[in-house]
Write a protein that holds these residues in place. Structure first.
Motif, PDB file in Angstrom:
ATOM      1  N   ARG A   1     -19.336   8.444  66.120  1.00 50.04           N
ATOM      2  CA  ARG A   1     -19.380   7.671  64.876  1.00 50.04           C
ATOM      3  C   ARG A   1     -18.492   8.369  63.851  1.00 50.04           C
ATOM      4  O   ARG A   1     -18.799   9.479  63.419  1.00 50.04           O
ATOM      5  CB  ARG A   1     -20.829   7.553  64.372  1.00 50.04           C
ATOM      6  CG  ARG A   1     -21.000   6.569  63.218  1.00 50.04           C
ATOM      7  CD  ARG A   1     -22.456   6.364  62.834  1.00 50.04           C
ATOM      8  NE  ARG A   1     -23.258   5.765  63.897  1.00 50.04           N
ATOM      9  CZ  ARG A   1     -23.198   4.482  64.237  1.00 50.04           C
ATOM     10  NH1 ARG A   1     -22.403   3.669  63.598  1.00 50.04           N
ATOM     11  NH2 ARG A   1     -23.947   4.031  65.216  1.00 50.04           N
TER      12      ARG A   1
ATOM     13  N   GLU B   1     -19.418   6.093  57.056  1.00 48.79           N
ATOM     14  CA  GLU B   1     -20.659   6.266  57.798  1.00 48.79           C
ATOM     15  C   GLU B   1     -21.016   7.744  57.841  1.00 48.79           C
ATOM     16  O   GLU B   1     -20.203   8.599  57.507  1.00 48.79           O
ATOM     17  CB  GLU B   1     -20.483   5.784  59.240  1.00 48.79           C
ATOM     18  CG  GLU B   1     -20.055   4.328  59.340  1.00 48.79           C
ATOM     19  CD  GLU B   1     -20.585   3.675  60.598  1.00 48.79           C
ATOM     20  OE1 GLU B   1     -21.821   3.629  60.752  1.00 48.79           O
ATOM     21  OE2 GLU B   1     -19.772   3.201  61.402  1.00 48.79           O
TER      22      GLU B   1
ATOM     23  N   ARG C   1     -14.862   3.010  58.111  1.00 47.71           N
ATOM     24  CA  ARG C   1     -16.214   2.753  57.607  1.00 47.71           C
ATOM     25  C   ARG C   1     -16.780   4.064  57.084  1.00 47.71           C
ATOM     26  O   ARG C   1     -16.695   5.090  57.763  1.00 47.71           O
ATOM     27  CB  ARG C   1     -17.128   2.198  58.725  1.00 47.71           C
ATOM     28  CG  ARG C   1     -16.699   0.814  59.197  1.00 47.71           C
ATOM     29  CD  ARG C   1     -17.655   0.254  60.245  1.00 47.71           C
ATOM     30  NE  ARG C   1     -17.041  -0.880  60.929  1.00 47.71           N
ATOM     31  CZ  ARG C   1     -17.581  -1.530  61.942  1.00 47.71           C
ATOM     32  NH1 ARG C   1     -18.785  -1.175  62.391  1.00 47.71           N
ATOM     33  NH2 ARG C   1     -16.958  -2.536  62.511  1.00 47.71           N
TER      34      ARG C   1
ATOM     35  N   GLU D   1     -20.714   0.673  53.856  1.00 48.55           N
ATOM     36  CA  GLU D   1     -19.709   1.369  54.670  1.00 48.55           C
ATOM     37  C   GLU D   1     -18.267   1.079  54.270  1.00 48.55           C
ATOM     38  O   GLU D   1     -17.342   1.661  54.827  1.00 48.55           O
ATOM     39  CB  GLU D   1     -19.911   1.008  56.153  1.00 48.55           C
ATOM     40  CG  GLU D   1     -21.285   1.405  56.679  1.00 48.55           C
ATOM     41  CD  GLU D   1     -21.566   0.888  58.081  1.00 48.55           C
ATOM     42  OE1 GLU D   1     -20.693   0.238  58.680  1.00 48.55           O
ATOM     43  OE2 GLU D   1     -22.687   1.127  58.571  1.00 48.55           O
TER      44      GLU D   1
HETATM   45 MG    MG Z   1     -22.143   0.082  62.697  1.00 51.91          MG
END
Ligand code: MG
Ligand code: ATP
Length: 420
Positions: free
Chosen positions: A122, A116, A114, A65
């Motif tokens: 997210r 992701e 990050r 990430e």
């Molecule tokens: Mg995480």
């Protein structure tokens, strides 16, 4: 790809919605400020080494990430994926731990990155408010941090969150458990990646979110049964202090968290209205981290709460924060002379602390009044040639429609009185 499109996994904070984000950051920070935590700000990037050592070579954060890159000058850097390693690095660099006043208590607020798979809750760029208490081993400190996070969530009006609590043991008891867990995990049917994880960091396998893995973990040995007496006593004290403070928590023996540096107390705040991205915040004790990044032994504890998911949690509970309208008074000039006179009145009002805006761009009366209403202002200040000739301006209550002429030199006082 359009030029007017934010990069994948990111989004912009735009008024009026952005005001909620500011209010959430403020609500999380307020109890910390009130409890001896000082504000710290560190760079958005660090030497990649700091995260590799501090967060852990075997974690998803570091292996998958992290936005790591090499600068033109050849430095290996990474956008910060989390706050704790940076804050500890900064505290060590500034020798805060040597000032003789332990624990060093710090709070921060900022953006984290990050790489992701983006989905609701997210993102690749997100925002956290965090707190760290560095250099003291005291169950009251662990309890304090959990109590303060609980306090900020309650102040926001959130109710449907739960606190999961566990102890990860220490250097003495965790290795024994680790070996027992490895024995168990090696008997399971796991993919190659996961088998490698069993070798490097078996506790993280407990954190695997896939159902096929979770099913096999049913009979896994529990750390609780391996905790040494010191860890057990410590954990019991944290639990008692939380209970005495009226903070409800659930014991969760499988809670391990994604970062390598945690020891003893570990916790997560989860919200039940967020689907699979249910963790709104988390933290714990990281007694070994300082040494891992080359510092002295400094037992510490901290947490980070995700601002984005906290805002989603508010939405899930149907909570609208009570945010005052950005504008209280909106000035509408009719004609050139009025523009000059009202612009001066606007400046005076602002200097007197009254939130005021002005109809720019030479709008006609109708359009300007529309803008006044859209601004959320409670009062409009309207003036034309005839008003000016009489030395007055019209103060219009935008809710009732009532209008009164007030002397030009009394505008600030009259506006304040009308706003109450
Ligand atoms: Mg995480
Ligand atoms: P998850 O298990 O959901 O990936 P995490 O354990 O990686 O969370 P932490 O590293 O503990 O999360 O970060 C603390 C908080 O920061 C999380 O509880 C969450 O609210 C927020 N957070 C973490 N990663 C993201 C992300 N990619 N987008 C939005 N918020 C995030």
């Amino acid at each position: 790809m359009s030029t007017f499109q934010a990069p994948k996994g990111t989004y912009d904070l735009i008024p009026p919605h952005s005001a909620t984000y500011l209010a959430v950051r403020e609500a999380i920070a307020a109890p910390l400020r009130n409890s001896g935590y000082g504000y710290i700000e560190t760079p958005g990037f660090e030497n990649v080494e700091l995260f590799a050592r501090g967060v852990g070579e075997s974690t998803d954060i570091v292996t998958k990430e992290m936005y790591a890159f090499e600068t033109k000058g050849g430095d290996r850097l990474a956008l910060r994926p989390e706050g704790t390693a940076s804050v500890l690095r900064a505290a060590l660099e500034a020798n805060l731990h040597k000032a003789g006043n332990l624990p060093v208590k710090l709070w921060y607020s900022g953006s984290y990155y990050r790489y992701e798979r983006p989905q609701k809750g997210r993102y690749r760029h997100f925002s956290q408010v965090g707190a760290e208490a560095i250099g003291a081993e005291d169950p009251a400190l662990d309890a304090e941090l959990i109590i303060l996070a609980d306090q900020s969530y309650r102040a926001l009006g959130l109710r449907n969150f739960r606190i999961l609590l566990n102890s990860l043991g220490d250097q003495e008891c965790r290795p024994v458990y680790r070996a027992a867990l490895q024995d168990f995990l090696r008997g399971l049917d796991l993919d190659e990646d996961t088998r490698r994880r069993v070798d490097i960091n078996p506790l993280r396998v407990l954190d695997d979110k896939r159902e096929a893995v979770q099913k096999q973990l049913a009979g896994a040995p529990l750390l609780r049964d391996y905790l040494c007496e010191a860890c057990k006593a410590y954990h019991e004290q944290v639990r008692e202090l939380l209970t005495a403070a009226g903070v409800a928590f659930e014991d969760d023996e499988k809670l391990v968290r994604g970062l390598d540096y945690y020891t003893r107390t570990t916790f997560e705040f989860v919200h039940d209205g967020l689907g699979s991205q249910s963790a709104v915040g988390g933290g714990g004790r990281y007694d070994g981290l300082s040494e891992m990044i080359g510092g002295p032994a400094l037992p510490s504890v901290g947490w980070a709460l995700g601002v984005d998911r906290t805002v989603l949690a508010l939405e899930a509970e149907g909570i609208t924060l009570d945010i005052p309208a950005a504008t209280a008074v909106y000035a509408v000039p009719l004609g050139e002379e009025a523009r000059r006179v009202l612009f001066r009145a606007v400046t005076e009002l602002r200097r007197a602390g009254v939130a005021t805006d002005f109809a720019y761009g030479g709008k006609g009366l109708k359009n300007a009044m529309k803008s006044a209403n859209r601004s959320g202002a409670r009062l409009a200040l309207v003036a034309g040639e005839r008003d000016l000739a009489e030395g007055v301006v019209q103060l219009k209550d935008l809710t009732s429609g009532e209008q009164t002429a007030v002397a030009l030199d009394a505008v600030v006082d009259e506006a304040r009185r009308a706003l109450g």
